[in-house]
Scaffold this motif. Structure first.
Motif, PDB file in Angstrom:
ATOM      1  N   GLY B 209       0.824  -1.211   0.000  1.00 13.59           N
ATOM      2  CA  GLY B 209       0.000   0.000   0.000  1.00 13.59           C
ATOM      3  C   GLY B 209       0.852   1.252   0.000  1.00 13.59           C
ATOM      4  N   SER B 210       1.935   1.249   0.798  1.00 13.68           N
ATOM      5  CA  SER B 210       2.747   2.460   0.933  1.00 13.68           C
ATOM      6  C   SER B 210       3.558   2.739  -0.324  1.00 13.68           C
ATOM      7  CB  SER B 210       3.668   2.344   2.154  1.00 13.68           C
ATOM      8  OG  SER B 210       4.541   1.254   1.978  1.00 13.68           O
ATOM      9  N   LEU B 211       3.852   1.719  -1.137  1.00 12.52           N
ATOM     10  CA  LEU B 211       4.626   1.940  -2.366  1.00 12.52           C
ATOM     11  C   LEU B 211       3.721   2.131  -3.578  1.00 12.52           C
ATOM     12  CD1 LEU B 211       7.621  -0.520  -1.858  1.00 12.52           C
ATOM     13  CD2 LEU B 211       7.633   1.957  -1.634  1.00 12.52           C
ATOM     14  N   GLY B 212       2.404   2.015  -3.377  1.00 13.93           N
ATOM     15  CA  GLY B 212       1.484   2.381  -4.451  1.00 13.93           C
ATOM     16  C   GLY B 212       0.907   1.233  -5.254  1.00 13.93           C
ATOM     17  N   GLY B 213       0.926   0.009  -4.716  1.00 18.82           N
ATOM     18  CA  GLY B 213       0.292  -1.098  -5.433  1.00 18.82           C
ATOM     19  C   GLY B 213       1.198  -2.301  -5.543  1.00 18.82           C
ATOM     20  N   PHE B 214       1.044  -3.086  -6.615  1.00 22.66           N
ATOM     21  CA  PHE B 214       1.912  -4.230  -6.822  1.00 22.66           C
ATOM     22  C   PHE B 214       3.262  -3.734  -7.316  1.00 22.66           C
ATOM     23  CE2 PHE B 214      -1.986  -6.573  -6.547  1.00 22.66           C
ATOM     24  CZ  PHE B 214      -1.575  -7.729  -5.900  1.00 22.66           C
ATOM     25  N   VAL B 215       4.306  -4.093  -6.588  1.00 27.07           N
ATOM     26  CA  VAL B 215       5.645  -3.658  -6.972  1.00 27.07           C
ATOM     27  C   VAL B 215       6.580  -4.854  -6.978  1.00 27.07           C
ATOM     28  CG1 VAL B 215       5.453  -1.273  -6.193  1.00 27.07           C
ATOM     29  CG2 VAL B 215       6.180  -3.047  -4.584  1.00 27.07           C
ATOM     30  N   PRO B 216       7.643  -4.791  -7.792  1.00 32.23           N
ATOM     31  CA  PRO B 216       8.586  -5.900  -7.860  1.00 32.23           C
ATOM     32  C   PRO B 216       9.333  -6.069  -6.536  1.00 32.23           C
ATOM     33  CG  PRO B 216       8.822  -4.425  -9.736  1.00 32.23           C
ATOM     34  CD  PRO B 216       7.962  -3.731  -8.747  1.00 32.23           C
ATOM     35  N   VAL B 217       9.581  -7.314  -6.184  1.00 36.98           N
ATOM     36  CA  VAL B 217      10.397  -7.638  -5.023  1.00 36.98           C
ATOM     37  C   VAL B 217      11.852  -7.423  -5.418  1.00 36.98           C
ATOM     38  CG1 VAL B 217      11.074  -9.545  -3.509  1.00 36.98           C
ATOM     39  CG2 VAL B 217       8.708  -9.334  -4.284  1.00 36.98           C
TER      40      VAL B 217
END
Lengths: 103, 306
Positions: B209-217
């Motif tokens: 949520g804090s990075l704005g959605g689905f993000v790469p690991v």
């Protein structure tokens, strides 16, 4: 109405002549096609293939395809990123347009 | 086909920093930019570093190896690179509502671009701002003012747009039912990471949520779950320009070092800085942090009796 849609014009700008749906218009050096059309009071660039609803640009960064027009017979040109060139023949794109569609 | 040590995709702050830092460590680098905007400026910025630059090239495909396919004015092109740095940035969040496809409804960043870069009002000077991204709204409000326009309405939720002549003529809120005449509705719902290329490369993702959605690991050196694919900037989580630059420099140095170009203390120093100044940027994979996934796996196993 169209003339004052330009912002902060300083001094005379060199005009770039083009045609939109057969009508003579003038844009400015450095314009994208979308900027030139907006400055001439145009708000509808294309209609959608399935619904026929009008579209007039949405993202202005070359993503959404809402601004696609036919340029010199080539459909699918993104008006928001393609630069205006002198003598361009630009047309409203209906649906996906067709190659060779020209005035 | 042209081959490079490192291909950087995206010429925003992260991509430029990545290309520069990798090229300074003597890797052969190409920076691939979708647009031709600011081409001259970027070229001169990169010329001292030795990085190559391709403008107006849209990457549409990626294969292990790595091979990148792109669409350019000169036709289709392929580029091969041992390492790929993904710096594809972010995209405006949009939502559908009644009338959201009318000409005149546009993203806030799109309007800002028309006003600031192209100097033209896209259809009229009366603007309604729709959304809740305070920072973007403030910036747009200022730009509207400077360009001699008028902010006629601020709607934070449940908008509805209508037309009397084929283009947007009024906007309302389904909450209070009031209608305001307007030429433009600018949508400011924030941005989400643009992970299309990362997904094409089959990089693992997680929701944040804090990075704005689905993000790469990512690893501590910003490498994805695919060996040789690095990610930096907004595409790995919405953040500031400073974060993007720092991550770009780190990804570039780390990718270069992985090819045998010694970076000295650079990778370690940048890693420490990122960790100290911008904590929470790196999402590691820990199974115990993914209870929903664990739960799903367990329930499937239980049902199958294995």
């Amino acid at each position: 109405m169209p003339a004052d849609l330009r912002i902060n014009q300083t001094g005379p700008q060199s005009a770039v002549a083009f045609r939109f749906d057969g009508v003579e218009m003038n844009g400015q050096d450095g314009d994208t096609i979308a900027a030139a059309l907006f400055a001439n009071g145009i708000r509808i660039f294309r209609t959608m293939p399935k619904t026929g609803r009008a579209r007039g640009g949405f993202c202005f960064v070359g993503r959404c395809s809402d601004c696609q027009v036919i340029v010199n017979g080539v459909p699918g040109v993104m008006a928001c990123v393609a630069k205006l060139e002198p003598g361009m023949r630009i047309q409203t794109q209906h649906g996906v347009g067709a190659w060779g569609d020209d005035e | 086909m042209r081959s490079f040590d490192i291909a950087v995709v995206g010429a925003g702050p992260a991509g430029v920093a990545a290309a520069a830092s990798a090229a300074r460590l003597d890797a052969t680098v190409v920076l691939i930019s979708e647009t031709t905007d600011e081409t001259g400026q970027l070229r001169s910025e990169l010329s001292s570093t030795g990085a190559g630059f391709m403008a107006g090239a849209q990457v549409w495909g990626a294969w292990p190896g790595y091979e990148l396919a792109m669409h350019t004015a000169a036709g289709a092109q392929l580029v091969r690179a041992s390492r790929v740095i993904v710096a594809t940035g972010s995209t405006a969040i949009t939502r559908s509502f009644l009338g959201s496809d009318l000409p005149g409804v546009m993203t806030g960043e799109g309007l800002l671009r028309m006003l600031k870069v192209h100097g033209v009002w896209p259809g009229g000077k009366r603007v309604a701002i729709v959304g809740d991204d305070a920072e973007a709204i403030e910036q747009l409000d200022l730009a509207i003012d400077e360009a001699g326009g008028e902010l006629v309405a601020l709607i934070d939720a449940n908008p509805v747009a209508r037309s009397t002549n084929g283009v947007l003529t009024a906007i309302g809120s389904r909450v209070d039912g009031e209608w305001t005449e307007t030429d433009i509705a600018a949508l400011c719902w924030g941005r989400r990471p643009d992970i299309a290329l990362a997904l094409m490369l089959e990089c693992g993702t997680r929701y944040s949520g804090s990075l704005g959605g689905f993000v790469p690991v990512r690893s501590q050196t910003l490498e994805s779950t695919r060996e040789g694919v690095y990610l930096c900037g907004d595409c790995a989580g919405i953040g500031s320009v400073e974060v993007a630059r720092l991550e770009g420099a780190l990804a570039g140095a780390a990718a270069s070092e992985s090819l045998g170009h010694a970076s000295g203390q650079q990778v370690a120093t940048l890693q420490k800085r990122l960790h100290a100044e911008h904590p929470g940027r790196i999402l590691a994979v820990h199974e115990d942090e993914m209870p929903w996934r664990q739960h799903a796996i367990e329930s499937v196993r239980a049902r199958r009796g294995s």
